[in-house]
Scaffold this active site. Structure first.
Site, PDB file in Angstrom:
ATOM      1  N   ASP A 144      49.470  21.833  35.461  1.00 15.15           N
ATOM      2  CA  ASP A 144      48.588  21.566  36.602  1.00 15.15           C
ATOM      3  C   ASP A 144      47.461  20.665  36.114  1.00 15.15           C
ATOM      4  O   ASP A 144      46.478  21.127  35.540  1.00 15.15           O
ATOM      5  CB  ASP A 144      48.049  22.886  37.162  1.00 15.15           C
ATOM      6  CG  ASP A 144      47.121  22.685  38.351  1.00 15.15           C
ATOM      7  OD1 ASP A 144      46.657  21.545  38.555  1.00 15.15           O
ATOM      8  OD2 ASP A 144      46.840  23.672  39.067  1.00 15.15           O
ATOM      9  N   PHE A 185      43.134  28.759  38.103  1.00 14.39           N
ATOM     10  CA  PHE A 185      42.795  28.352  39.460  1.00 14.39           C
ATOM     11  C   PHE A 185      43.759  27.249  39.857  1.00 14.39           C
ATOM     12  O   PHE A 185      43.648  26.106  39.409  1.00 14.39           O
ATOM     13  CB  PHE A 185      41.356  27.845  39.588  1.00 14.39           C
ATOM     14  CG  PHE A 185      41.021  27.501  41.016  1.00 14.39           C
ATOM     15  CD1 PHE A 185      40.632  28.497  41.897  1.00 14.39           C
ATOM     16  CD2 PHE A 185      41.138  26.214  41.482  1.00 14.39           C
ATOM     17  CE1 PHE A 185      40.358  28.200  43.228  1.00 14.39           C
ATOM     18  CE2 PHE A 185      40.872  25.906  42.807  1.00 14.39           C
ATOM     19  CZ  PHE A 185      40.476  26.906  43.679  1.00 14.39           C
ATOM     20  N   LYS A 215      43.615  15.383  43.711  1.00 13.30           N
ATOM     21  CA  LYS A 215      42.204  15.017  43.633  1.00 13.30           C
ATOM     22  C   LYS A 215      41.991  13.530  43.404  1.00 13.30           C
ATOM     23  O   LYS A 215      41.946  12.765  44.338  1.00 13.30           O
ATOM     24  CB  LYS A 215      41.496  15.891  42.607  1.00 13.30           C
ATOM     25  CG  LYS A 215      41.454  17.368  43.036  1.00 13.30           C
ATOM     26  CD  LYS A 215      40.432  18.158  42.291  1.00 13.30           C
ATOM     27  CE  LYS A 215      40.501  19.638  42.669  1.00 13.30           C
ATOM     28  NZ  LYS A 215      40.119  19.919  44.056  1.00 13.30           N
TER      29      LYS A 215
END
Length: 405
Positions: free
Chosen positions: A231, A146, A260
């Site tokens: 990531d 994801f 984030k």
């Protein structure tokens, strides 16, 4: 949910359903304020936040140091665009580069933008540095990934909810099983420019790869002259008990993708960090963002980096994560059939004969604990790193009650 004409939640939920596209399926909770690890809804009910905005709130809600930085910057300057340089920009880039041990930083806004940036940089590096033939660059990715939901990113997703009906799909990606070093190695050829991986797959259910996998990826990338792109948008910045999830096995990727938590739960901030021989392939006009690296974002993110530089939050995550692990593993065979924990990040597989992950989260919410389901009977816990031992125990106790029926 209790039906009461005096409650504001039911009407607010109905209005949200009426006026927004249904691209999310949120729990019927309407938050109006928050502080630390706690949220309060429009009816005054308090909830322990065990999701932390998918790690965007690693430092809790409204951390005083971050809020102070935002307030101070709001009184001076909020946006210039990258047509000019502002007085927070260099400090942010330098301090984040130093935290990552890299030469350069390229600021963006969202995690998906950071991933898109990494893809573009890897392709350009492949053509200009590695010598891959024009239009032939390939990137190896993993099943269960994801990395976002842009058109390019969903092209190599194996999640049909994210991918179906959004074609035609972008070519240039090879998908291999996650954690399978032999398959990854076999997929690399003369046109491979990068391997793009999450060191821990968050959306998949906090899936930790086998020991030795990440060092093996690092070695094969070095041997085959391929960039290793990590990531760390969810896993990085203290979540797993280290600054980066890669740190647990002493692995340093060629490129970090961050986001984030970098925005402190206040503004969207993402970034790519790499050395000059990689990020240096970009020239003016080839990539950018009006809001990327804006003054408000940089002011907040500088304080985020400084919080991490103390090591306090990494230690808290590691120590409290062991308490969380012990509590959750005590529920194996009592409704849980699988537990995966790294720092303050946990994936829990509920016995599907008992209930779905969605139902478990609804029952937890009724008990004042907010979590998120993913993929059937799996739920994720990712509390803010400011959570206390007592609050961890509370979350585990409430989960135990839910599983006991």
């Amino acid at each position: 949910m209790i039906v009461d004409d005096k409650l504001r939640t039911p009407g607010a939920v109905r209005d949200a359903e009426r006026w927004t596209a249904h691209n999310y399926h949120p729990l019927p909770v309407v938050i109006s304020s928050a502080e630390g690890a706690w949220l309060t809804d429009v009816d005054g009910r308090r909830y322990l936040d065990c999701l932390a905005g998918y790690s965007a709130l690693n430092f809790g809600h409204r951390h005083p140091q971050l809020i102070a930085a935002a307030h101070a910057q709001l009184d001076r300057l909020t946006l210039t665009s990258r047509a000019f340089i502002h007085d927070q920009f260099a400090d942010f880039c330098r301090e984040l580069a130093e935290l990552c041990g890299k030469d350069l930083v390229l600021p963006m806004n969202t995690g998906a933008e950071a991933v898109e940036t990494g893809i573009k940089v890897a392709r350009k590096w492949g053509y200009q540095v590695k010598g891959v033939a024009a239009g032939q660059a390939n990137i190896v990715v993993a099943e269960g990934n994801f990395h976002g939901r842009t058109t390019t990113i969903v092209s190599f997703s194996t999640d049909e909810d994210a991918r179906a009906d959004f074609g035609p799909y972008t070519p240039g990606f090879t998908v291999v099983p996650y954690g399978d070093l032999a398959a990854l190695t076999a997929a690399i050829d003369e046109n491979t420019v990068a391997v793009l991986l999450e060191p821990i797959q968050g959306e998949q259910g906090v899936v930790v790869p086998p020991e030795g996998y990440l060092p093996g990826v690092r070695q094969v990338c070095t041997e085959r002259n391929v960039l290793f792109i990590a990531d760390e948008i969810q896993s990085g910045l203290g979540r797993t008990g280290a600054t980066f999830a890669c740190d647990h096995e002493g692995v340093v990727p060629d490129m970090y993708l961050l986001g984030k938590a970098l925005g402190g739960g206040i503004v969207p901030v993402s970034a790519v960090a790499a050395n000059a021989d990689v990020l240096g392939v970009l020239k003016p006009g080839q990539h950018g963002s009006t809001f990327g690296g804006n003054p408000l974002a940089c002011a907040v993110a500088i304080e985020v980096v400084r919080l991490l530089a103390t090591g306090e939050f990494q230690r808290r995550s590691a120590e409290l994560g062991e308490r969380l692990r012990a509590g959750l593993e005590g529920l194996l065979g009592k409704g849980l059939v699988g537990v995966r924990v790294r720092g303050l990040w946990a994936g829990l597989d509920i016995d599907p004969a008992l209930m779905s992950g969605r139902e478990a989260c609804e029952r937890l919410a009724a008990r004042g604990v907010l979590a998120k389901d993913t993929h059937g009977s799996t739920i994720r816990l990712a509390p803010p790193l400011v959570i206390t031992e007592e609050e961890i125990d509370l979350a585990v106790t409430q989960l135990a009650e839910v599983l006991a029926g």
